[in-house]
Design a protein around this motif. Structure first.
Motif, PDB file in Angstrom:
ATOM      1  N   GLU A 105       0.757  -1.328   0.116  1.00  0.00           N
ATOM      2  CA  GLU A 105      -0.089   0.057  -0.095  1.00  0.00           C
ATOM      3  C   GLU A 105       1.124   1.242   0.309  1.00  0.00           C
ATOM      4  N   ASP A 139      -6.850  -7.070  -2.987  1.00  0.00           N
ATOM      5  CA  ASP A 139      -7.488  -6.273  -1.980  1.00  0.00           C
ATOM      6  C   ASP A 139      -7.516  -4.931  -2.154  1.00  0.00           C
ATOM      7  N   GLU A 142      -8.708  -3.598  -5.152  1.00  0.00           N
ATOM      8  CA  GLU A 142     -11.106  -3.548  -5.284  1.00  0.00           C
ATOM      9  C   GLU A 142     -10.430  -1.474  -4.150  1.00  0.00           C
ATOM     10  N   LYS A 143      -9.914  -1.342  -3.121  1.00  0.00           N
ATOM     11  CA  LYS A 143      -9.707  -1.112  -1.896  1.00  0.00           C
ATOM     12  C   LYS A 143      -9.346   0.952  -3.504  1.00  0.00           C
ATOM     13  N   TYR A 144      -8.396   0.968  -3.525  1.00  0.00           N
ATOM     14  CA  TYR A 144      -7.953   1.906  -4.545  1.00  0.00           C
ATOM     15  C   TYR A 144      -8.408   2.273  -5.682  1.00  0.00           C
ATOM     16  N   PRO A 414      -7.156   7.131   0.143  1.00  0.00           N
ATOM     17  CA  PRO A 414      -7.921   6.289   1.207  1.00  0.00           C
ATOM     18  C   PRO A 414      -6.751   5.957   2.822  1.00  0.00           C
TER      19      PRO A 414
END
Length: 414
Positions: A105, A139, A142-144, A414
């Motif tokens: 991340e 994951d 999807e998050k970004y 995020p």
């Protein structure tokens, strides 16, 4: 309805000014500034570029987010490929899901901060190292999704045949939604069988292929011709990418011309990785040390789509980097003799339009109806967009304002 105006920006070598209008995340209008009258009061957001260069986002076509930021844990003291492989193999057994998530991340955010809007990342797995790294990358995709468009490559770093159980993991990765089938034929016990498995999965799941290919100083063991022939044979023309291909630098004359012609026929894109390849290549040379980078100019001139990418950020294979593709491109200019007046304009597309083509992005660029994605650079000549290594003044991804750099940087992540 949200309407955004990016005015007075330069989009190409003509250095003429344009206005861009984004409506609900889509380009509604793109016209020369002299031909369009705009009233700022009619927009929810206005940015005046004042004659600065804008690009439709940088495209990182080859990176390993799951292996980023580990250089200090167990240093590669010799700087060789052999030690990089050994050190990384030792470290992988210590990676937890939380560890990979934190590092990947952080690396992804570095890319975004530097104006990267599209990325293809390799995510590896094997029966010993496990599958959680791939799960983390999926994951993060999807998050970004509102900040960067990610493609995930199912990558068998340790080989398929020599690492029993990996083929099942590859199938599992494809069933979970991997975007690309990866491969590394030079690191397996049977190259032809390795390729047949890769092509078989790609056909079954309807996905493109991206190989780590011929990462050698010498051309003695290279198999790029085999890959090109199989690409044509299996109907994957235009859907094959290869990273590294450093062995091709050991070829010349008619032999090189024949290989390049075959690659062009197969529609193979080449992701050159100068930071890694310069660092690891030519280590056995005692004089006239090889650059160990694929012949970018000759590939380009031979009709092959050749682009530039990072590969790694601060790990045993590449112990530096900050996620800025402009620095990668700047490095490639002297390394690949791309600084000539006719060559320099061909470099920026290697991290924008040509890179988008290499990873199969079809809705990229300043075209009405495309996603409203734009990055404004602090330089006033399109020709200087790389050599200035300008700071990013604005980054918008599909209408989402990611970064605005005035006196103080506003970063929305995020």
């Amino acid at each position: 309805m949200v309407r955004q105006l990016i005015r007075n920006v330069i989009l190409d070598e003509t250095n003429e000014r344009y206005h861009l209008i984004i409506k609900d995340g889509i380009f509604e209008a793109i016209e020369k500034a002299d031909d369009m009258e705009v009233d700022a009061e009619n927009f929810d957001f206005v940015f005046d570029g004042k004659g600065r260069v804008a690009v439709p986002g940088f495209v990182e076509s080859h990176i390993h987010l799951d292996k980023a930021l580990i250089a200090d844990r167990l240093p590669n003291r010799s700087g060789t490929l052999q030690e990089a492989l050994s050190v990384t193999a030792q470290l992988k057994s210590t990676f937890t899901k939380e560890d990979i998530e934190e590092r990947a991340e952080k690396a992804l955010q570095l890319l975004i901060k530097h104006g990267t809007t599209h990325v293809r990342t390799h995510a590896e797995f094997d029966p010993v190292g496990g599958f959680h790294g791939f799960e983390v990358i999926m994951d993060l995709k999807e998050k970004y999704k509102d900040y960067i468009e990610m493609q995930v490559v199912a990558f068998p770093q340790e080989g398929i045949l020599k690492s029993p159980g990996t083929e099942d993991l590859m199938r599992r990765a494809m069933e979970m939604g991997a975007d690309v089938v990866g491969g590394i034929p030079y690191n397996d016990s049977d190259i032809e069988k390795h390729l047949e498995i890769v092509f078989g999965l790609a056909k079954e799941f309807g996905k493109p292929i991206d190989l780590h290919q011929d990462f050698f100083d010498s051309s003695e063991k290279q198999t790029i011709e085999l890959v090109a022939r199989k690409t044509i044979e299996h109907g994957f023309t235009g859907r094959m990418g290869v990273g590294h291909l450093t062995s091709l630098g050991d070829c010349s004359g008619q032999k090189l011309e024949e290989i390049i012609a075959l690659m062009s026929e197969a529609g193979i894109s080449v992701m050159s990785l100068p930071m890694t390849d310069l660092h690891l290549g030519g280590r056995s040379d005692e004089k006239n040390v090889r650059r160990a980078v694929t012949p970018i100019r000759k590939l380009r001139d031979g009709g092959v789509n050749v682009v530039l990418a990072s590969n790694n950020i601060r790990n045993p294979f590449t112990p530096y980097g900050n996620g800025d593709l402009l620095q990668v491109a700047m490095l490639a200019i002297p390394v690949a003799h791309l600084g000539g007046a006719d060559d320099l304009p061909t470099v920026l597309p290697m991290i924008t339009h040509k890179a988008a083509e290499a990873i199969g992005i079809t809705n990229y660029g300043f075209t009405v109806g495309n996603p409203g994605t734009v990055v404004v650079l602090d330089t006033k000549r399109y020709q200087d967009a790389i050599i200035d290594i300008p700071k990013r003044l604005l980054s918008i991804f599909k209408g989402n304002i990611i970064l605005e750099n005035k006196d103080q940087v506003y970063l929305n992540l995020p």
